[in-house]
Write a protein that holds these residues in place. Structure first.
Motif, PDB file in Angstrom:
ATOM      1  N   GLU A  87      13.119   5.193  -7.700  1.00  0.00           N
ATOM      2  CA  GLU A  87      14.217   4.281  -7.385  1.00  0.00           C
ATOM      3  C   GLU A  87      15.124   4.847  -6.301  1.00  0.00           C
ATOM      4  OE1 GLU A  87      15.426   1.656 -10.998  1.00  0.00           O
ATOM      5  OE2 GLU A  87      15.113   3.668 -11.801  1.00  0.00           O
ATOM      6  N   TYR A 268      13.487  -9.541  -4.128  1.00  0.00           N
ATOM      7  CA  TYR A 268      12.630  -8.529  -4.736  1.00  0.00           C
ATOM      8  C   TYR A 268      11.160  -8.748  -4.412  1.00  0.00           C
ATOM      9  CZ  TYR A 268      11.591  -4.842  -8.055  1.00  0.00           C
ATOM     10  OH  TYR A 268      11.196  -3.657  -8.609  1.00  0.00           O
ATOM     11  N   GLY A 272       9.084  -5.274 -11.236  1.00  0.00           N
ATOM     12  CA  GLY A 272      10.431  -4.899 -11.640  1.00  0.00           C
ATOM     13  C   GLY A 272      10.706  -5.403 -13.043  1.00  0.00           C
ATOM     14  N   THR A 291      14.140  -1.157 -10.788  1.00  0.00           N
ATOM     15  CA  THR A 291      13.330  -1.455  -9.608  1.00  0.00           C
ATOM     16  C   THR A 291      12.089  -0.568  -9.545  1.00  0.00           C
ATOM     17  OG1 THR A 291      14.787   0.015  -8.344  1.00  0.00           O
ATOM     18  CG2 THR A 291      15.284  -2.327  -8.279  1.00  0.00           C
ATOM     19  N   ARG A 292      11.273  -0.670 -10.586  1.00  0.00           N
ATOM     20  CA  ARG A 292      10.065   0.149 -10.675  1.00  0.00           C
ATOM     21  C   ARG A 292       9.217  -0.355 -11.820  1.00  0.00           C
ATOM     22  NH1 ARG A 292      11.517   2.903 -15.257  1.00  0.00           N
ATOM     23  NH2 ARG A 292      13.722   3.400 -15.499  1.00  0.00           N
TER      24      ARG A 292
END
Length: 665
Positions: A87, A268, A272, A291-292
């Motif tokens: 991130e 995006y 996520g 965010t991963r």
């Protein structure tokens, strides 16, 4: 699709990515620290290269070293896994600047989620429900007090920049606000370098429900359903499951739509997770976007039948999402727990050391194992002490819970202590079985699921003794067959001795207790004196990890493993592990001098020593600090006295039980 990718991570997630890449015909490059030279991800990758010292900041957090390996090996993309640099907007930008593909979202999307306050305002502007609160930059104490009174109590103060449960306080009355604010700001400043806070309404008995989202670079955004993660301890997830037992179809649809809105709000791309807090009345509010790829992604994979890592690779390569929203089908129920090297009875103190034995259930259509270590590997002091993720699937939740109970019963870790027994107690607790646990329950009622030291009863000792006798007899027969005189009477494993008919003394160690058992007989038929009781065992058999016997006229069955060092039993509800001790030995009870020294509770690095030889100290006084498994441990005096010797210095690495400080006797 890519031909070659570099995996900028370690452990089970690196092994997980390697499996998918191998299936797709993509070559993998691993990077590793000095501590991971023999790790499983290094052994499984097509190529592997060292990038620095054992500490994360000297290796896995060195973006420059990782990029250098990627360029030298011709990698086309870098997969960051989760944790470490996954991130980091700066790393994502550096990867793209180097002409490579970062398998994850764009740096701009990460930055929009970097501030809790900014993220909350952004979501509110896009119609995503947010918890009522204050996110302004004006941090005047009087203003914050007025805003808190306006929002109402109970209220939560949260560090605007941070995570992991740090910089958070719950305030239940106006008069408590000022002191809680000061404490929260101080902790936030120390942990994150910034003391800005935000205020929000505290949701009582909240649930934590998150939605897996996916978006491609062609403007398509979908969700793959929810995962409930309400079973938590100190904000750390313990059980993850899909679907949530709480959501109705209507609420699920509304939350899924809000998750897609949230992803679109930050433009995006890739995988996520949108996390929501859900009140007892069903109202839900945005918390954050991770965010991963998440640690708990396997539960989504099992209920959808999809490979999320493959989806990540395809989207990063510029392909469209493989499926549209209406093509996503969910089937059955999946649950995940993580097996950790930690000691629940000592505040979940992380552990480390060699895995002398690692028995896990066999993977099949109902059980999945994601791990980064095998028997003989070492759980390092430098990283998260997770040993494996255990994921189960079945047609409905009750059957999935039954699968999880069976899978945990089939698991045994010898070496560092583990959380398996804690997990077994937790998944049998009514709040979990009935699907009504909230995120704060365990912090208030942890004692209800902590293992309790209970001495084995006579029947358990009889079963353990039987398992050991059957093992010893089989070992003797095997040895006799390999000898030059296999028919020798000395090869008959019945324990016969001159003066008595086959009496054998077996000694076990259970915690600090020595237990002696006397057994007569052989071949699965025994009379056992244990715990002051005489018990008859008949027709005992052991094999394939199972023990069956007749005890007191009833047939008993156990999961069982016995060898020359220990015996493991599981009766379907409770596990028992006993060490095998020599039948005749001197008393090895610890000498009375145990209060004259301070030892390392686990391997780690000495951060600082606060005393010198000759100093007078009081009982409980902090003598030093050591760092292990991402946490600091206080080293305290066991009693009042004079310091006799300091045997370590700041910066030293020490093993578990190493003597650090001695007090004069």
């Amino acid at each position: 699709m890519f031909d070659k990718i570099l995996i900028a991570n370690r452990g089970e997630i690196a092994c997980r990515i390697i499996r998918t890449c191998r299936r797709l015909g993509i070559r993998t490059i691993a990077v590793y620290s000095d501590a991971d030279a023999r790790a499983q991800h290094v052994r499984q990758a097509d190529e592997a290269f060292p990038i620095g010292g054992p500490r994360p900041q000297d290796s896995y957090l060195r973006g420059d070293a990782i990029l250098a390996v990627a360029k030298a090996t011709g990698a086309q993309a870098i997969h960051p896994g989760y944790g470490f640099l996954s991130e980091s907007a700066e790393f994502a930008e550096a990867v793209e600047a180097a002409g490579l593909v970062f398998i994850g979202p764009k740096a701009a999307s990460m930055r929009k989620m970097g501030s809790k306050a900014g993220a909350k305002d952004l979501m509110a502007s896009h119609g995503v429900p947010v918890v009522p609160g204050y996110t302004g930059e004006d941090q005047d104490v009087a203003l914050l007090q007025r805003e808190a009174d306006r929002i109402g109590y109970p209220l939560m103060i949260k560090a605007a920049h941070g995570g992991g449960g740090k910089g958070m306080r719950i305030v239940r009355a106006s008069g408590e606000f000022a002191a809680s604010l000061e404490s929260c700001q101080r902790e936030a400043k120390n942990a994150f370098g910034k003391d800005r806070v935000l205020l929000e309404r505290y949701i009582e008995q909240p649930r934590h429900i998150e939605f897996q989202v996916f978006a491609d670079s062609r403007g398509q955004t979908i969700h793959l359903g929810e995962r409930e993660c309400s079973a938590q301890r100190r904000y750390q997830k313990i059980i993850e499951e899909s679907p949530s037992p709480f959501l109705t179809p209507e609420r699920r649809m509304a939350m899924g739509a809000a998750a897609v809105q949230a992803a679109q709000a930050i433009d995006y791309v890739n995988a996520g997770t949108v996390e929501f807090i859900v009140g007892a009345d069903g109202d839900f509010y945005f918390m954050e976007i991770n965010t991963r790829l998440q640690v708990e992604h396997p539960v989504t994979e099992l209920v959808t039948g999809l490979d999320l890592v493959e989806w990540q690779l395809r989207v990063a390569a510029g392909e469209a999402l493989p499926l549209a929203q209406d093509a996503i089908v969910h089937r059955g129920h999946a649950m995940e727990v993580r097996l950790y090297a930690e000691d629940p009875e000592k505040g979940f103190l992380p552990g480390s050391g060699k895995l002398d034995s690692l028995r896990l259930p066999t993977a099949d259509a109902h059980v999945r194992l994601d791990g980064g270590v095998i028997k003989g590997d070492v759980v390092s002091i430098f990283y998260d002490p997770m040993i494996a993720k255990l994921i189960v699937w079945d047609e409905d939740r009750p059957r999935a819970l039954a699968r999880l109970r069976e899978a945990l019963a089939d698991s045994e870790i010898v070496g560092p202590k583990s959380n398996i027994e804690f997990l077994e107690l937790l998944i049998r607790h009514p709040v979990v079985v009935e699907g009504r646990i909230d995120t704060g329950y365990l912090d208030k009622h942890l004692d209800e699921v902590l293992p309790v030291a209970v001495a084995p009863d006579a029947e358990t000792l009889a079963a353990a003794t039987t398992a050991c006798l059957l093992f010893d007899e089989a070992a003797t027969r095997t040895h006799a067959r390999a000898s030059g005189d296999p028919t020798s009477p000395w090869a008959i494993a019945d324990g016969w001795r001159l003066g008595h008919a086959g009496q054998r003394l077996l000694c076990f160690g259970h915690r600090d207790q020595r237990i002696e058992v006397i057994a007569h007989g052989s071949g699965g038929n025994y009379h056992i004196d244990a715990g002051g009781m005489g018990l008859a065992v008949e027709r005992a058999l052991i094999g394939a990890g199972k023990l069956s016997l007749e005890l007191g006229g009833a047939t008993r069955r156990y999961r069982a493993h016995a060898d020359a060092e220990r015996v493991f039993l599981h009766d379907g509800t409770r596990r028992t592990t006993l060490l095998r001790l020599p039948a005749f030995q001197a008393d090895t009870a610890q000498a009375a001098g145990s209060g004259h020294r301070v030892v390392a509770p686990m391997p780690g690095r000495i951060v600082l020593i606060k005393v010198n030889a000759g100093d007078s100290v009081s009982e409980g006084q902090e003598l030093g600090v050591m760092e292990a498994m991402k946490m600091e441990l206080s080293l305290k005096a066991p009693r009042a006295g004079l310091i006799d010797a300091i045997q370590v210095a700041a910066g030293d690495f020490v093993e578990a039980d190493a003597v650090l400080v001695k007090l004069k006797e």
